[in-house]
Design a protein around this motif. Structure first.
Motif, PDB file in Angstrom:
ATOM      1  N   LEU A 201      41.680  29.670  46.975  1.00 24.28           N
ATOM      2  CA  LEU A 201      40.843  30.807  46.569  1.00 24.28           C
ATOM      3  C   LEU A 201      39.697  30.419  45.660  1.00 24.28           C
ATOM      4  N   GLN A 202      38.550  31.077  45.857  1.00 24.00           N
ATOM      5  CA  GLN A 202      37.496  31.047  44.858  1.00 24.00           C
ATOM      6  C   GLN A 202      37.858  32.011  43.735  1.00 24.00           C
ATOM      7  N   GLU A 203      37.248  31.829  42.575  1.00 20.47           N
ATOM      8  CA  GLU A 203      37.456  32.777  41.482  1.00 20.47           C
ATOM      9  C   GLU A 203      37.057  34.174  41.952  1.00 20.47           C
ATOM     10  N   ASP A 204      37.852  35.147  41.550  1.00 18.22           N
ATOM     11  CA  ASP A 204      37.622  36.560  41.870  1.00 18.22           C
ATOM     12  C   ASP A 204      37.847  36.908  43.333  1.00 18.22           C
ATOM     13  N   ALA A 205      38.427  36.010  44.120  1.00 24.95           N
ATOM     14  CA  ALA A 205      38.632  36.292  45.542  1.00 24.95           C
ATOM     15  C   ALA A 205      39.570  37.465  45.774  1.00 24.95           C
ATOM     16  N   ALA A 233      46.201  35.355  37.487  1.00 25.16           N
ATOM     17  CA  ALA A 233      45.797  36.617  38.111  1.00 25.16           C
ATOM     18  C   ALA A 233      44.398  37.021  37.658  1.00 25.16           C
ATOM     19  N   GLU A 234      44.125  36.864  36.380  1.00 24.84           N
ATOM     20  CA  GLU A 234      42.800  37.205  35.861  1.00 24.84           C
ATOM     21  C   GLU A 234      41.726  36.317  36.480  1.00 24.84           C
ATOM     22  N   LYS A 235      42.015  35.036  36.636  1.00 25.14           N
ATOM     23  CA  LYS A 235      41.044  34.095  37.205  1.00 25.14           C
ATOM     24  C   LYS A 235      40.628  34.495  38.611  1.00 25.14           C
ATOM     25  N   TYR A 236      41.587  34.933  39.403  1.00 27.79           N
ATOM     26  CA  TYR A 236      41.287  35.248  40.797  1.00 27.79           C
ATOM     27  C   TYR A 236      41.030  36.733  41.029  1.00 27.79           C
ATOM     28  N   GLY A 237      40.911  37.497  39.948  1.00 35.34           N
ATOM     29  CA  GLY A 237      40.532  38.899  40.072  1.00 35.34           C
ATOM     30  C   GLY A 237      41.646  39.822  40.493  1.00 35.34           C
ATOM     31  N   CYS A 238      42.875  39.373  40.332  1.00 32.81           N
ATOM     32  CA  CYS A 238      44.041  40.156  40.749  1.00 32.81           C
ATOM     33  C   CYS A 238      44.396  41.156  39.648  1.00 32.81           C
ATOM     34  N   ALA A 239      44.135  42.427  39.886  1.00 35.68           N
ATOM     35  CA  ALA A 239      44.391  43.457  38.879  1.00 35.68           C
ATOM     36  C   ALA A 239      45.886  43.664  38.687  1.00 35.68           C
ATOM     37  N   ILE A 240      46.296  43.799  37.448  1.00 30.39           N
ATOM     38  CA  ILE A 240      47.700  44.032  37.112  1.00 30.39           C
ATOM     39  C   ILE A 240      47.880  45.493  36.713  1.00 30.39           C
ATOM     40  N   SER A 241      48.801  46.164  37.373  1.00 30.40           N
ATOM     41  CA  SER A 241      49.080  47.563  37.069  1.00 30.40           C
ATOM     42  C   SER A 241      50.557  47.720  36.723  1.00 30.40           C
TER      43      SER A 241
END
Length: 298
Positions: A201-205, A233-241
């Protein structure tokens, strides 16, 4: 080279982008123009697409995108003075200007594709040991399949959808991720496994991807493992809920894996797969049935 062109389920007008994101449209009366795809390089432009290079490009590139059938281009604000004179575009198509973020691009791509990650159970797997992670991704995919879930996998070494090859360029970017998820959803996958590392993955993918489970192995201390997952998760833009499940191997999953009778080298990755299954509510009886099939398969 990336594009969102397959499985597009929702058309979008330039006026929608002005309303939702505040982009600058030239000419302003072109709001009714409908785009049917996104492309971040000229070679990926298809008729109806919006060309989104996300960096300054030459006028020749923009004109080539127009010749390839682009209905619009979304360009950095710094390019506006050279492309708009006396309120008129120098290109034979409407232009939009904005310093777009990858998060915005992901939201647009996800909306155009019908928010495909909402139709899948998405598992993001990570860990500090690349070789171990590679082995575990394969085992998790196999185990989920044994549980009756058609599975897609996005992994730099072997991306598959229902046992067919997914042609992706690595590391995967925002547009390629949304396209791959849309294709998986359209083809009937119930689950998608994503390897969350720099090779894949690229960052924020993973911006605008609804991830249900983040799982990690290779860090024995739970607190450190939790911190590793959150940072990754933050690096790849994966939102945590509140709905996001964080998963580690447990004594229970280790015991079930040992009892399965597989060879010793498979116990750890199998335990990881079992832990993920337990975390998403799979019953132990179903897991034991899958373990019997797994043992016969191996």
């Amino acid at each position: 080279m990336s594009a969102v062109t397959e499985a597009v389920s929702q058309r979008m007008t330039l006026g929608d982008l002005v309303t939702d994101h505040g982009f600058d449209l030239v000419p302003s009366y072109a709001g009714d123009v409908t785009i049917t795809a996104l492309a971040d390089d000229v070679a990926s432009v298809t008729p109806g697409a919006m060309y989104v290079p996300c960096q300054q490009v030459s006028l020749a590139d923009i004109n080539e995108a127009c010749e390839n059938g682009a209905y619009s281009a979304l360009l950095p604000l710094a390019m506006k003075p050279q492309l708009v004179k006396h309120g008129k575009s120098l290109v034979d198509m409407p232009l939009m200007f904005a310093d777009i973020t990858r998060a915005q691009l992901a939201r647009i791509a996800s909306t155009m594709a019908g928010n495909p990650s909402d139709a899948l159970a998405v598992f993001a797997l990570t860990g500090p040991d690349a070789a171990l992670l590679e082995h575990e991704v394969s085992e998790v995919a196999r185990f989920l399949h044994m549980l009756g879930n058609p599975v897609g996998v996005i992994n730099a070494n072997d991306s598959q959808l229902l046992e067919r090859f997914l042609d992706l360029s690595y590391p995967v970017d925002v547009l390629s991720m949304q396209r791959a998820i849309a294709v998986c959803a359209e083809d009937g996958a119930a689950a998608l496994i994503v390897t969350m590392n720099d090779d894949t993955l690229q960052e924020d993918a993973l911006q605008s991807v609804a991830v249900d489970v983040i799982a990690c192995d290779g860090i024995p201390e739970p607190d450190r493992a939790q911190e590793f997952m959150e940072i990754t998760a933050e690096k790849y833009g994966c939102a945590i809920s509140k709905q996001t499940r964080f998963v580690l191997r447990t004594e229970e999953s280790d015991t079930l894996a040992l009892q399965s009778g597989v060879e010793p080298a498979l116990v750890r990755p199998l335990s990881f797969a079992i832990a993920i299954g337990l975390a998403v509510g799979v019953r132990k009886n179903s897991i034991r049935s899958a373990l019997r099939v797994t043992r016969e398969f191996h």
